[in-house]
Design a protein around this motif. Structure first.
Motif, PDB file in Angstrom:
ATOM      1  N   GLU A  94      15.583  31.783   6.032  1.00 49.06           N
ATOM      2  CA  GLU A  94      15.786  30.899   4.871  1.00 49.06           C
ATOM      3  C   GLU A  94      17.039  31.361   4.139  1.00 49.06           C
ATOM      4  N   LEU A  95      17.838  30.392   3.717  1.00 49.09           N
ATOM      5  CA  LEU A  95      18.955  30.747   2.843  1.00 49.09           C
ATOM      6  C   LEU A  95      18.450  30.664   1.411  1.00 49.09           C
ATOM      7  N   ILE A  96      18.639  31.738   0.676  1.00 49.66           N
ATOM      8  CA  ILE A  96      18.117  31.784  -0.690  1.00 49.66           C
ATOM      9  C   ILE A  96      19.222  31.365  -1.648  1.00 49.66           C
ATOM     10  N   ASP A  97      18.842  30.566  -2.592  1.00 54.94           N
ATOM     11  CA  ASP A  97      19.775  30.095  -3.614  1.00 54.94           C
ATOM     12  C   ASP A  97      20.440  31.294  -4.309  1.00 54.94           C
ATOM     13  N   ASN A  98      21.761  31.258  -4.477  1.00 53.42           N
ATOM     14  CA  ASN A  98      22.429  32.451  -5.021  1.00 53.42           C
ATOM     15  C   ASN A  98      22.682  32.400  -6.528  1.00 53.42           C
ATOM     16  N   LYS A  99      22.137  31.387  -7.196  1.00 53.11           N
ATOM     17  CA  LYS A  99      22.515  31.259  -8.612  1.00 53.11           C
ATOM     18  C   LYS A  99      22.109  32.471  -9.440  1.00 53.11           C
ATOM     19  N   GLY A 100      20.933  33.025  -9.136  1.00 50.45           N
ATOM     20  CA  GLY A 100      20.467  34.197  -9.886  1.00 50.45           C
ATOM     21  C   GLY A 100      21.257  35.443  -9.528  1.00 50.45           C
ATOM     22  N   PHE A 101      22.082  35.314  -8.506  1.00 49.00           N
ATOM     23  CA  PHE A 101      22.769  36.482  -8.001  1.00 49.00           C
ATOM     24  C   PHE A 101      23.978  36.857  -8.854  1.00 49.00           C
ATOM     25  N   LEU A 102      24.527  35.851  -9.547  1.00 51.28           N
ATOM     26  CA  LEU A 102      25.742  36.108 -10.319  1.00 51.28           C
ATOM     27  C   LEU A 102      25.420  36.673 -11.704  1.00 51.28           C
ATOM     28  N   ALA A 103      26.321  37.503 -12.187  1.00 53.31           N
ATOM     29  CA  ALA A 103      26.102  38.125 -13.497  1.00 53.31           C
ATOM     30  C   ALA A 103      26.305  37.090 -14.610  1.00 53.31           C
ATOM     31  N   PRO A 104      25.585  37.264 -15.754  1.00 47.76           N
ATOM     32  CA  PRO A 104      25.704  36.289 -16.830  1.00 47.76           C
ATOM     33  C   PRO A 104      27.021  36.397 -17.606  1.00 47.76           C
TER      34      PRO A 104
END
Ligand code: SAH
Length: 369
Positions: free
Chosen positions: A293-303
């Motif tokens: 599965e490819l996991i969504d990377n949005k949470g991966f980036l710093a705020p």
């Protein structure tokens, strides 16, 4: 013991230990977001692909789980708990109260230079498993034959066992003078990194194939690059590392570090294209691919920029100090912060064409002669 047991990783790239502002413990939210995003996939994979009833019923031995490249916590504890919950749902004792709950033994593995003291101090006090720290490179054998039931690894396989020698060989087309990574570099540089990654992943799979029981599960979260990225021209892929490399060059021009040191510094990580990574798994004879599965990377980036810089610093500080000596990292990361401010696109999720691949493999049954 066989030869491969003693195979030692020639270099050690542990993350920043302790719990300070630039420690791995305080800067691992990106990895945590993908572990959390993969939780349901992991649990359904264990529920459907791993028949624990037979193991629980027939064995008095503990169920053995390993998290490879665990760092100092807390992410590893979350990942391990996810695995344990999935296992416990399936155990016969859940249905039959006369049967003892199987005992669980968890091995936390990382490089010898990892800060295991911080890991041990942070072990959840009410844990429902026995815990062991296991130092050593996962590119070689770490465990006895057929001794593990589930192996987990998150954000660790990007780290190469060593840098390709060609990168610092001035007579090679893959010489990476003036750069610290393979993006926007000659294709030979990318090829040299890719060859090393492939050899390392094959060695990893070979070692795990020996250590896992028949039908044992190997679940990995791996940072991957969009298949559309062309590393030799894509200006956003690896932009971070390019900015950092240019800070090092600026410091060399000011005489703060030697240019020769910059020319011989390269970052030992590789982010494979999804399709190339899957080819390596497909070609492997010991494992079947059960899920990917490819996991969504949005949470991966710093705020924000500060946490973005701090996260990169947690990963690279030890490596940079080892190469350039003490005393340059504060200035380097101050300069880097300024460059990121002038180039905030590096925090843009649409331009950041990296993902996390979650893959579940199953050890094929060994036919005994
Ligand atoms: N799994 C954690 C930590 C990821 S950081 C999480 O998801 O948050 C990557 C970790 O892999 C680092 O702690 C690094 O030291 C470890 N690592 C890299 N190469 C390794 C190797 N060859 N053997 C064991 N650990 C390794």
């Amino acid at each position: 013991m066989e030869g491969e047991v003693a195979k030692v990783c020639p270099e050690s790239y542990a993350m920043k230990g302790g719990e300070g502002p630039h420690s791995c413990a305080q800067n691992s939210a990106s990895q945590r977001s993908s572990i959390e995003a993969a939780k349901n996939f992991l649990q359904s994979a264990i529920a459907s692909k791993f028949d624990l009833r037979t193991i629980c019923a027939s064995s008095t031995n503990p169920i053995c789980i390993a998290d490879l490249g665990c760092s100092t916590g807390p992410n590893t504890f979350i990942a391990v708990q996810n695995v344990i919950e999935a296992i416990q749902i399936q155990c016969p004792s859940q249905q039959n109260h006369n049967q003892a709950t199987p005992e669980i033994l968890v091995f936390f593995n990382d490089q010898v230079s990892n800060d295991f003291n911080t890991l041990f101090q942070k072990l959840p006090p009410n844990r429902n498993y026995f815990a062991v720290g296991l130092p050593g490179s996962f590119y070689g054998r770490l465990f006895p034959r057929q001794s593990l039931h589930v192996v987990h690894s998150s954000a660790a396989l990007s780290w190469l066992s060593e840098l390709p020698k060609e990168l610092t060989d001035t007579s090679s087309g893959a010489c990476n003078k003036g750069k610290i990574f393979y993006t926007n570099a000659p294709k030979e540089v990318f090829d040299a990194y890719e060859r090393r990654f492939k050899m390392d992943l094959e060695a990893f799979l070979q070692a795990r194939a020996q250590e896992l029981v028949d039908n044992g599960i190997l679940a990995c979260l791996i940072l991957v690059a969009d298949d559309l990225i062309d590393f030799s021209v894509d200006m956003y892929a690896g932009k971070d590392y390019e900015l950092l490399g240019s800070c090092l060059m600026d410091m060399a021009k000011l005489g703060l570090i030697s240019e020769e040191k910059v020319d011989t510094f390269n970052i030992p990580t590789f982010f494979p294209h999804v399709k190339d990574l899957m080819k390596i798994f497909e070609a492997n004879k010991d494992f079947s691919i059960e899920q990917s599965e490819l996991i969504d990377n949005k949470g991966f980036l710093a705020p924000n920029i500060e946490s973005h810089v701090s996260r990169l610093r947690a990963v690279l500080e030890v490596l940079i100090e080892k190469h350039f000596g003490d005393g340059i990292v504060d200035e380097l990361f101050d300069r880097f912060t300024e460059k990121v401010r002038a180039y905030p696109e590096v925090l843009d999720a649409l331009k950041f064409k990296f993902h996390v691949l979650f893959v579940v493999l199953k050890r094929k049954v060994v036919i005994k002669a």
